[in-house]
Design an enzyme around this catalytic site. Sequence first.
Site, short mmCIF file in Angstrom:
data_model
loop_
_atom_site.label_atom_id
_atom_site.label_comp_id
_atom_site.label_asym_id
_atom_site.label_seq_id
_atom_site.Cartn_x
_atom_site.Cartn_y
_atom_site.Cartn_z
N GLU A 1 2.97 7.83 -1.77
CA GLU A 1 1.84 8.07 -3.16
C GLU A 1 2.96 9.17 -4.09
O GLU A 1 4.49 10.04 -3.05
CB GLU A 1 0.81 8.99 -2.81
CG GLU A 1 -0.17 7.99 -2.07
CD GLU A 1 -1.00 7.33 -2.91
OE1 GLU A 1 -0.43 6.53 -4.22
OE2 GLU A 1 -2.08 6.86 -2.94
N ASP B 1 2.16 -0.60 5.70
CA ASP B 1 1.61 0.11 5.42
C ASP B 1 -0.36 -0.34 6.30
O ASP B 1 -0.25 -1.50 6.74
CB ASP B 1 0.94 0.79 4.60
CG ASP B 1 1.09 -0.79 3.46
OD1 ASP B 1 0.90 -1.69 3.73
OD2 ASP B 1 0.53 -0.08 2.09
N ASP C 1 -0.40 3.73 -9.47
CA ASP C 1 0.81 5.10 -9.90
C ASP C 1 2.45 5.04 -9.04
O ASP C 1 3.13 6.06 -9.55
CB ASP C 1 0.00 6.02 -9.20
CG ASP C 1 -0.47 5.91 -7.64
OD1 ASP C 1 0.70 4.73 -7.40
OD2 ASP C 1 -1.07 6.64 -6.98
N HIS D 1 3.30 3.72 -6.60
CA HIS D 1 3.63 4.06 -4.65
C HIS D 1 4.08 2.49 -4.52
O HIS D 1 3.89 1.13 -5.09
CB HIS D 1 2.14 4.67 -4.62
CG HIS D 1 1.17 3.15 -4.57
ND1 HIS D 1 0.00 3.99 -4.92
CD2 HIS D 1 0.83 2.05 -3.72
CE1 HIS D 1 -0.35 2.31 -4.48
NE2 HIS D 1 -0.42 1.79 -4.09
N1 LIG Z 1 -0.85 -0.55 -0.16
C1 LIG Z 1 -0.94 -1.49 -1.37
C2 LIG Z 1 0.57 -1.15 -1.70
O1 LIG Z 1 1.00 -1.84 -0.51
C3 LIG Z 1 0.47 -2.27 -2.75
O2 LIG Z 1 1.36 -2.53 -3.35
C4 LIG Z 1 -0.75 -1.80 -3.99
C5 LIG Z 1 -1.06 -2.31 -5.30
O3 LIG Z 1 -1.75 -3.39 -4.49
P1 LIG Z 1 -1.64 -5.14 -5.84
O4 LIG Z 1 -0.63 -5.93 -5.61
O5 LIG Z 1 -3.67 -5.54 -5.52
O6 LIG Z 1 -2.54 -4.30 -7.27
O7 LIG Z 1 -1.63 -1.62 -3.26
C6 LIG Z 1 -2.02 -0.97 -1.96
O8 LIG Z 1 -1.99 0.41 -2.73
#
Ligand SMILES: N[C@@H]1[C@@H](O)[C@H](O)[C@@H](COP(=O)(O)O)O[C@@H]1O
Length: 241
Positions: free
Chosen positions: A143, A67, A136, A138
Site C-alpha cells: 500500500e 499475497d 491507490d 498498490h
Molecule cells: N491484492 C490484490 C492485488 O494484487 C490486485 O492487483 C488488486 C486489484 O484488483 P482488481 O484487479 O480486482 O482491480 O486487488 C487486490 O488488492
Amino acid sequence: MRIIKTKDYNDMSRKAANYIGALIINKPDCVLGLATGSTPIGTYKNLVAGYENGDYDFSNVRSVNLDEYKGLPKENEQSYYYFMHDNLFSHVNIDPANTHLPDGTEPDSQKACEEYNKVIASMGGVDLQLLGLGHDGHIGFNEPNDEFDKETHCVDLTEMTIEANKRFFNSIDEVPRQAYTMGIATIMRAKCVLMVVSGKDKAEILKKSFFGPITPQVPASILQLHPNFVLIADEDALSAL
Ligand SMILES: N[C@@H]1[C@@H](O)[C@H](O)[C@@H](COP(=O)(O)O)O[C@@H]1O
C-alpha cells in the site's frame, strides 16, 4: 517500460496469457509470480484453455503468489489460496507441491513473513511476475507508504482497498484488515514484470503510476525503473494518457 495496448479486457487477457504461455514453452520449469484480483481472471482462463488444447504443460512450472489475507482459512472462498485453486491450479497439471502462497492462517506475522521469504529464496528467482494494479497504486498488497517495503511483510490494508475488495465479501466487516505480501524488492528482482490493467476506473492511477514521479506513495511507480516491465492494458485503462 513497454506498453501493449489492447482493444478490451478479453484482448488484454489473451495477450497476457500468450506472453506467459510463451515463457512456459521456452522454459518448462519457469518460476511464475502470480497475482489475484479480478483483472488476471481472464488471463488464467486463457492459460487453462492453452493447457487444455495442449499448448502449455505446467508439470514442471513452479509458482509463488504475491499475497494472502491474514486470518482467512484456506477453504474460505475469499482467500487467495482458494482463488488460485479455483481459477488456475485445479484446472491445469501443475504439481500442488510447486505452488506457494503466504500462509494466511499463521497468526505470527514475523514467522509467516520469514517463512515466505525462505520459500521465495529457495525458488532461485522469479522469471515472470504477473501483477494487477490497485486503485491507490498498490501492487500485491504493498500500500502507499513513506518508504518502499522491501521483503515479505504484514500490511494494514487502506480504507480504499478494503472498500474496493468488499464486493467479494458479504459485508465490509468481513474484509480482513491485514494481509501478508511480497515486498517491493522481491517484485523488482523478477526477471520480467507483466502487469495487466483494464477499465476506465484504472485510467488515472495508471497515468499517475507510470507517467508521474516515482514515489512510495504510488507503489507501482517503482516499476518505471524495472529493466523488463511490460504493461498490457486496454484502451479504457490507457484513456487518461
Ligand atoms: N491484492 C490484490 C492485488 O494484487 C490486485 O492487483 C488488486 C486489484 O484488483 P482488481 O484487479 O480486482 O482491480 O486487488 C487486490 O488488492
